[in-house]
Write a protein that holds these residues in place. Structure first.
Motif, PDB file in Angstrom:
ATOM      1  N   ALA A 148      -7.059  54.503  62.857  1.00 46.99           N
ATOM      2  CA  ALA A 148      -7.561  53.155  62.561  1.00 46.99           C
ATOM      3  C   ALA A 148      -6.935  52.618  61.279  1.00 46.99           C
ATOM      4  N   VAL A 149      -6.741  53.494  60.300  1.00 42.58           N
ATOM      5  CA  VAL A 149      -6.133  53.066  59.040  1.00 42.58           C
ATOM      6  C   VAL A 149      -4.713  52.574  59.282  1.00 42.58           C
ATOM      7  N   ARG A 150      -3.947  53.297  60.086  1.00 41.33           N
ATOM      8  CA  ARG A 150      -2.578  52.874  60.415  1.00 41.33           C
ATOM      9  C   ARG A 150      -2.583  51.607  61.267  1.00 41.33           C
ATOM     10  N   LYS A 151      -3.552  51.510  62.143  1.00 41.32           N
ATOM     11  CA  LYS A 151      -3.598  50.383  63.073  1.00 41.32           C
ATOM     12  C   LYS A 151      -3.852  49.058  62.355  1.00 41.32           C
ATOM     13  N   TYR A 152      -4.700  49.091  61.318  1.00 40.82           N
ATOM     14  CA  TYR A 152      -5.126  47.835  60.683  1.00 40.82           C
ATOM     15  C   TYR A 152      -4.635  47.671  59.241  1.00 40.82           C
ATOM     16  N   MET A 153      -3.745  48.522  58.780  1.00 41.33           N
ATOM     17  CA  MET A 153      -3.313  48.416  57.382  1.00 41.33           C
ATOM     18  C   MET A 153      -2.642  47.065  57.091  1.00 41.33           C
ATOM     19  N   GLN A 154      -1.992  46.474  58.096  1.00 39.89           N
ATOM     20  CA  GLN A 154      -1.365  45.171  57.891  1.00 39.89           C
ATOM     21  C   GLN A 154      -2.381  44.019  57.931  1.00 39.89           C
ATOM     22  N   ASP A 155      -3.608  44.342  58.333  1.00 44.64           N
ATOM     23  CA  ASP A 155      -4.657  43.315  58.436  1.00 44.64           C
ATOM     24  C   ASP A 155      -5.639  43.364  57.272  1.00 44.64           C
ATOM     25  N   ASP A 156      -5.323  44.141  56.244  1.00 42.93           N
ATOM     26  CA  ASP A 156      -6.266  44.321  55.138  1.00 42.93           C
ATOM     27  C   ASP A 156      -6.607  43.011  54.431  1.00 42.93           C
ATOM     28  N   VAL A 157      -5.629  42.115  54.339  1.00 43.24           N
ATOM     29  CA  VAL A 157      -5.898  40.838  53.668  1.00 43.24           C
ATOM     30  C   VAL A 157      -7.002  40.087  54.406  1.00 43.24           C
ATOM     31  N   TRP A 158      -6.904  40.052  55.735  1.00 44.49           N
ATOM     32  CA  TRP A 158      -7.940  39.374  56.530  1.00 44.49           C
ATOM     33  C   TRP A 158      -9.276  40.097  56.399  1.00 44.49           C
ATOM     34  N   LEU A 159      -9.271  41.420  56.487  1.00 45.92           N
ATOM     35  CA  LEU A 159     -10.512  42.189  56.420  1.00 45.92           C
ATOM     36  C   LEU A 159     -11.217  41.994  55.083  1.00 45.92           C
ATOM     37  N   GLU A 160     -10.464  42.038  53.998  1.00 44.83           N
ATOM     38  CA  GLU A 160     -11.084  41.884  52.683  1.00 44.83           C
ATOM     39  C   GLU A 160     -11.606  40.463  52.466  1.00 44.83           C
ATOM     40  N   ALA A 161     -10.909  39.486  53.072  1.00 49.99           N
ATOM     41  CA  ALA A 161     -11.359  38.096  52.918  1.00 49.99           C
ATOM     42  C   ALA A 161     -12.571  37.791  53.776  1.00 49.99           C
ATOM     43  N   ASN A 162     -12.665  38.418  54.945  1.00 50.24           N
ATOM     44  CA  ASN A 162     -13.721  38.078  55.896  1.00 50.24           C
ATOM     45  C   ASN A 162     -14.848  39.113  55.978  1.00 50.24           C
ATOM     46  N   LYS A 163     -14.533  40.379  55.682  1.00 49.58           N
ATOM     47  CA  LYS A 163     -15.558  41.427  55.752  1.00 49.58           C
ATOM     48  C   LYS A 163     -15.839  42.072  54.394  1.00 49.58           C
ATOM     49  N   GLU A 164     -14.982  41.794  53.429  1.00 51.21           N
ATOM     50  CA  GLU A 164     -15.135  42.289  52.058  1.00 51.21           C
ATOM     51  C   GLU A 164     -15.022  43.809  51.949  1.00 51.21           C
ATOM     52  N   PHE A 165     -14.203  44.410  52.798  1.00 52.76           N
ATOM     53  CA  PHE A 165     -13.827  45.811  52.648  1.00 52.76           C
ATOM     54  C   PHE A 165     -12.492  46.012  53.365  1.00 52.76           C
ATOM     55  N   SER A 166     -11.724  47.002  52.925  1.00 50.49           N
ATOM     56  CA  SER A 166     -10.447  47.332  53.557  1.00 50.49           C
ATOM     57  C   SER A 166     -10.668  48.382  54.631  1.00 50.49           C
TER      58      SER A 166
END
Length: 718
Positions: free
Chosen positions: A150-168
């Motif tokens: 999961a970490v490899r799958k979404y590492m490029q989406d961290d900006v979205w996750l931190e902006a919308n879910k407030e965690f990486s």
């Protein structure tokens, strides 16, 4: 004859009512502990995990169904009286067993109906037939694979996750891992404490309960960030799973497996459901953001290709693995694109990756949707792989890597292995591939391997050398049509234990899932740091510190055609034959002082229409090679074989001087017919082994002739 079994819908409704019983959560806790928890002491062994394959065990999809039905109304966590709890458990098992029988009856009824429709119809390809394997088929991923990938799958989406879910995604994975440790400790303590608790108060539910502060303390993550992550995977208070009205309907508990029972208190019944949600749910969060959805989809596809490249790169190395390869034909016309290409000698692997999933409608048994999903997820990938395989076999094709640099084919390809992978768990994928996949086999292009990223990960982990992985692909392509398994990990585990070789007398081989327990333990030891054996006892252990094992290590570093063929041949033959070869090489080394004397041993393998001669002397290479080739030609002829291998080894240490291969169809020859009369007649392997043991005289305290560096009494004398 009319069936006496109740319809599936009626049984399901009984389950709905049962799961609404007060205190039913304690029955679920009982099932989760009994059927998902492994109890062991010291090192984890296969027998410790064997109960996970018991036929009486409830599988994860069954338990998820129970939880999904329980949350359709406000949950009453009151502990029932012991007799009431026992009745809930017993009645649940009865209904689930009845439900399975009902679905199985539908499966075979649909299969027989399809069979009567005509000889061209595959009896198990009907949608109603597939509902059973889709629901009851084994899981294709390990829990730690979901968490770590999961970490490899979404590492490029961290900006979205931190902006919308407030965690990486890495923070989420850290929290999830802490929950596992926390629950393991609580469940172990709860189990030990049960003996001191009165029968009326006994329950396993506390072992599945935790608080935000407990997770924060264990993970080292700020409690507010922990709270946000837990909230993202928690069932909303107003969600009553109203769409879950049949077994294959969407069950919201799979996407949000945490149940919040207090301001900071949660229940997680199945850790596996949480890591699967970690791997799958973020994509759906991002897909709901219409402006970001295309980016999320692009990242998902890139992850699949990049991870497959990483796995194969680990095995074959930088110089043999390429990503996003373009094939150009005449006049620079594009013939195809390969997601991942491996070139190793005259062998190639063409891997095509897809990110398509099995839809809810397919899980319900919709024939057209099942076939459409399969086409998009697998058939299209295979068709692309086949087109690229054909293009690679043609003269004049040009290969370009992702930077536009030319890739040189130094030798014509003799064997191409197509691999098609999907990014997610695709229920009953092996079963569906057997029923639906339309593929071609030629002398050059092998039958395809259809699997997922999790199996590729396990294959590359356990078969981490070129020869061992190519051997698996070769044997799998050779025997795949005769094999029936629920998923690839079962087949891999069997191969690691016994070698994937079957006599021609078997037309169909069905492998039970419990064969996979040895692989389960080895993967857990490697990835989770659990004490235990890193290798299942079998092909990876029997050759360790043996002469043949050292020969294979030498061959593994060579990409010449003869070396690859010889390595694959050695990996395919039976254990008894390997033992004889080991005895022979040790014997050669023991007599290293008699360097002028020629030693050889010959073994034929009738199933492969081939054989091998191992030769040892101190003659010059040219003379030794001429003699070995002549001897192999005679042996090949005498055994009426289509191919024959020869190895010249150094008499002092058993290392390879050179190897040869003769390959052409057997034909009658008068000259050879006369010459073979001078050959010593072939004898059974048992006689050869007995003679070798008798002639090898080595002192107990002398260096072992196998070359291990240990004393003979502490090595091969055993």
């Amino acid at each position: 004859m009319k069936s006496s079994k109740r319809p599936e819908e009626e049984i399901f409704q009984d389950l709905v009512m049962l799961c609404a019983s007060p205190g039913y959560a304690h029955a679920i806790a009982h099932f989760c502990f009994r059927d998902n928890v492994i109890k062991y002491k010291g090192e984890l062994k296969p027998e410790d995990a064997q109960h996970l394959y018991s036929r009486s065990r409830l599988i994860r999809t069954e338990i998820s169904t129970l939880i999904g039905l329980m949350i359709r109304q406000p949950v009453d966590y009151t502990l029932p009286a012991p007799n009431v709890l026992r009745d809930l458990i017993k009645r649940t098992e009865q209904l689930l067993n009845e439900l399975h029988e009902s679905m199985t009856e539908k499966m075979f009824g649909a299969a027989f109906g399809a069979e009567r429709a005509g000889p061209e119809t595959k009896p198990l390809s009907a949608g109603k037939s597939l509902r059973e394997p889709i629901f009851y088929g084994g899981e294709s991923a390990y829990s730690f694979q979901y968490r770590d990938l999961a970490v490899r799958k979404y590492m490029q989406d961290d900006v979205w996750l931190e902006a919308n879910k407030e965690f990486s995604i890495s923070i989420a994975a850290t929290i999830v891992k802490a929950i596992l440790t926390l629950q393991n400790d609580k469940q172990a303590a709860g189990w030990s404490a049960l003996k001191s608790v009165s029968q009326r108060d006994r329950t396993l539910l506390p072992g599945f309960t935790f608080t935000t502060d407990e997770v924060a303390k264990l993970s080292g993550v700020d409690s507010k960030a922990v709270g946000r992550a837990l909230a993202a995977f928690s069932l909303p208070a107003e969600d009553r799973n109203t769409s879950f009205n049949a077994l294959h309907d969407f069950n919201t508990i799979n996407a949000t497996p945490l149940l919040q029972v207090g301001p900071q208190e949660f229940i997680l019944f199945q850790y596996y459901s949480l890591v699967e949600a970690l791997y799958e749910s973020p994509f759906y969060w991002m897909a709901a953001d219409k402006s970001y959805a295309p980016t999320a989809l692009d990242h998902r596809g890139r992850f699949t290709e990049a991870f497959a490249h990483r796995c194969l790169h680990k095995v074959f190395g930088t110089s043999h693995v390429y990503a996003n390869v373009i094939i150009e034909g005449k006049k620079s016309a594009r013939r195809g694109e390969i997601d991942v290409l491996v070139l190793f000698g005259d062998r190639a692997i063409i891997l095509q990756a897809k990110s398509k999933r099995l839809t809810i409608e397919s899980r319900k048994g919709n024939d057209l949707q099942i076939k459409d999903d399969f086409k998009k997820a697998v058939q299209d990938a295979y068709d692309q792989a086949l087109d690229c395989s054909i293009a690679l076999s043609e003269q004049g094709c040009r290969l370009l890597d992702q930077e536009g640099n030319s890739i040189t084919l130094f030798t014509p390809l003799r064997k191409i292995y197509p691999i098609c992978i999907v990014a997610d768990h695709y229920p009953a994928l092996a079963f569906q591939a057997r029923e639906f996949l339309k593929y071609e086999k030629t002398d050059t292009v092998a039958a395809p391997l259809v699997t997922d990223v999790f199996a590729i990960d396990a294959i590359a982990e356990m078969l981490d050398s070129p020869l061992s992985l190519l051997s698996y692909l070769d044997l799998r392509a050779r025997f795949g049509e005769r094999l029936m398994v629920t998923h690839e990990l079962t087949l891999l585990s069997y191969h690691l234990k016994y070698n994937l070789w079957f006599n021609s007398e078997y037309d169909l081989i069905m492998l039970e899932e419990d064969i996979g327990v040895d692989l389960d333990v080895a993967m857990a030891v490697r990835r989770e740091g659990i004490a235990g054996q890193e290798f299942p006892k079998g092909i990876l252990t029997r050759l360790r510190n043996t002469p043949v094992g050292r020969l294979l290590s030498e061959l593994d570093r060579q990409s010449e055609s003869v070396a690859i063929d010889l390595g694959l041949f050695l990996l395919s033959i039976r254990e008894e034959t390997i033992d004889a070869l080991n005895e022979a090489i040790r014997n050669f080394i023991a007599y290293a002082g008699k360097a002028s004397k020629r030693h050889d041993v010959t073994i034929a393998v009738s199933d492969a229409s081939s054989g091998i001669t191992i030769h040892s002397n101190s003659f010059p290479d040219a003379e030794a090679k001429q003699h070995l080739l002549a001897h192999c030609e005679l042996r090949k002829y005498s055994q009426r074989a289509n191919s024959w291998f020869g190895i010249a080894i150094r008499p002092n240490n058993g290392s390879i001087r050179f190897c040869v291969k003769i390959e052409h169809p057997w034909e009658s020859d008068e000259k050879l017919e006369g010459l073979v009369q001078t050959l010593r007649q072939a004898r059974p392997i048992t006689e050869v082994k007995a003679e070798l043991r008798a002639t090898r005289k080595v002192g107990r305290n002398a260096p072992c002739p196998c070359g291990s560096g240990r004393k003979y009494k502490k090595c091969c004398l055993r």
